[in-house]
Design a protein around this motif. Sequence first.
Motif, PDB file in Angstrom:
ATOM      1  N   ASN A 102      46.411  41.748  45.591  1.00  0.00           N
ATOM      2  CA  ASN A 102      46.773  43.170  45.662  1.00  0.00           C
ATOM      3  C   ASN A 102      46.328  43.786  46.983  1.00  0.00           C
ATOM      4  O   ASN A 102      45.141  43.744  47.315  1.00  0.00           O
ATOM      5  CB  ASN A 102      46.075  43.945  44.537  1.00  0.00           C
ATOM      6  CG  ASN A 102      46.790  43.824  43.214  1.00  0.00           C
ATOM      7  OD1 ASN A 102      47.457  42.832  42.953  1.00  0.00           O
ATOM      8  ND2 ASN A 102      46.651  44.830  42.378  1.00  0.00           N
ATOM      9  N   HIS A 143      37.751  47.936  45.677  1.00  0.00           N
ATOM     10  CA  HIS A 143      38.947  48.695  46.075  1.00  0.00           C
ATOM     11  C   HIS A 143      38.648  49.636  47.248  1.00  0.00           C
ATOM     12  O   HIS A 143      37.536  50.125  47.383  1.00  0.00           O
ATOM     13  CB  HIS A 143      39.415  49.559  44.907  1.00  0.00           C
ATOM     14  CG  HIS A 143      40.008  48.788  43.774  1.00  0.00           C
ATOM     15  ND1 HIS A 143      39.300  48.489  42.655  1.00  0.00           N
ATOM     16  CD2 HIS A 143      41.246  48.274  43.589  1.00  0.00           C
ATOM     17  CE1 HIS A 143      40.075  47.824  41.811  1.00  0.00           C
ATOM     18  NE2 HIS A 143      41.263  47.679  42.355  1.00  0.00           N
ATOM     19  N   HIS A 192      42.081  41.872  43.086  1.00  0.00           N
ATOM     20  CA  HIS A 192      42.232  43.274  43.507  1.00  0.00           C
ATOM     21  C   HIS A 192      41.234  43.545  44.627  1.00  0.00           C
ATOM     22  O   HIS A 192      40.274  42.813  44.805  1.00  0.00           O
ATOM     23  CB  HIS A 192      41.925  44.220  42.346  1.00  0.00           C
ATOM     24  CG  HIS A 192      43.025  44.302  41.340  1.00  0.00           C
ATOM     25  ND1 HIS A 192      43.692  45.465  41.061  1.00  0.00           N
ATOM     26  CD2 HIS A 192      43.590  43.359  40.550  1.00  0.00           C
ATOM     27  CE1 HIS A 192      44.604  45.237  40.134  1.00  0.00           C
ATOM     28  NE2 HIS A 192      44.569  43.972  39.799  1.00  0.00           N
ATOM     29  N   ASP A 242      50.406  49.423  38.286  1.00  0.00           N
ATOM     30  CA  ASP A 242      49.073  48.975  38.680  1.00  0.00           C
ATOM     31  C   ASP A 242      47.994  49.798  37.965  1.00  0.00           C
ATOM     32  O   ASP A 242      48.075  51.021  37.918  1.00  0.00           O
ATOM     33  CB  ASP A 242      48.938  49.105  40.200  1.00  0.00           C
ATOM     34  CG  ASP A 242      47.789  48.290  40.748  1.00  0.00           C
ATOM     35  OD1 ASP A 242      47.381  47.309  40.088  1.00  0.00           O
ATOM     36  OD2 ASP A 242      47.293  48.621  41.841  1.00  0.00           O
ATOM     37  N   HIS A 243      47.036  49.111  37.421  1.00  0.00           N
ATOM     38  CA  HIS A 243      45.901  49.675  36.670  1.00  0.00           C
ATOM     39  C   HIS A 243      46.270  50.298  35.323  1.00  0.00           C
ATOM     40  O   HIS A 243      45.594  50.037  34.341  1.00  0.00           O
ATOM     41  CB  HIS A 243      45.033  50.592  37.535  1.00  0.00           C
ATOM     42  CG  HIS A 243      44.248  49.782  38.519  1.00  0.00           C
ATOM     43  ND1 HIS A 243      43.140  49.071  38.157  1.00  0.00           N
ATOM     44  CD2 HIS A 243      44.481  49.505  39.820  1.00  0.00           C
ATOM     45  CE1 HIS A 243      42.705  48.395  39.212  1.00  0.00           C
ATOM     46  NE2 HIS A 243      43.503  48.631  40.228  1.00  0.00           N
TER      47      HIS A 243
HETATM   48 ZN    ZN Z   1      43.208  47.287  41.711  1.00  0.00          ZN
END
Ligand code: ZN
Length: 275
Positions: free
Chosen positions: A222, A172, A200, A79-80
């Motif tokens: 996510n 986030h 996200h 992830d990322h």
């Molecule tokens: Zn993310």
Amino acid sequence: MFVSMIDSMKIAREKGYCVPAISAVDECSLRAVIGAAEKKRSPVILLVMYEDNPDLQYYGRMVQDFAVRATVPVSVVLDHGAEYEHAIAAIRAGFTDIMVDRSSLSYEENVAQVKELVKIAHAVNVGVEAELGHVGFGGDLSQNVFTVPEEAVSFVQETGVDALAVAIGTSHGQYQGVHQLQFELLKELREAVPVPLVLHGGSGTGDDNLRKACQMGICKLNIAYEVYRGALGAVTSEEFKNIPGAEYGMYAFMAEGIEKVAMHTMDICGSTGKV
Ligand SMILES: [Zn+2]
């Protein structure tokens, strides 16, 4: 079943549901999330950031071990993946997919860096997700840059990326209040962009918003912050504290907390019962 998340997302896109992507970073969370997917008969994507578990090599081996025994499709994505080296390490560790997040760079630099890693990843059948626009952190909406549909189309064409994370109003981590999602923008993106879309910053977005986003074309949702909160909530609850010798049950309680969040996410995604 150990499969690329891109395959799971393509099926989801066709059938009108979303694949849950749940933070799973060690054996405890891995067992809990795959267990939830098996109970719910849902495909699942495991999210791990380098910062969560820098030993990608060993974690990759562990995931493969669990995933091949699972009776539902399981994928694992870095992830990322902010660093080039981490992306290569994840590919080498057997991850099915990588996210190459260069969304804080200029459009041109984002294209150049993603394109390079797409070439490498595709040579060994690893899927790539990138991000255009920018999803910020911690509810600071000033960090957000909405995705522009025309740019998204050329970005996908120029990079050859398999999935695209879009910025439509989420952020986030911990968030005050409920996000205002740009559903009109999502609709435009879904119609224009040829690859599956990713959302996200799902935590704190509200079940109704998320359900609607999944129905409108988000193919990967996510969830990370909620997972950690679920684990923490389980071991700080009164119920837990009142059990004599509760300490010995700590990991089991954490796993239960994670499983609950994962199962709830599967219901929201509409992926429950799809396997
Ligand atoms: Zn993310």
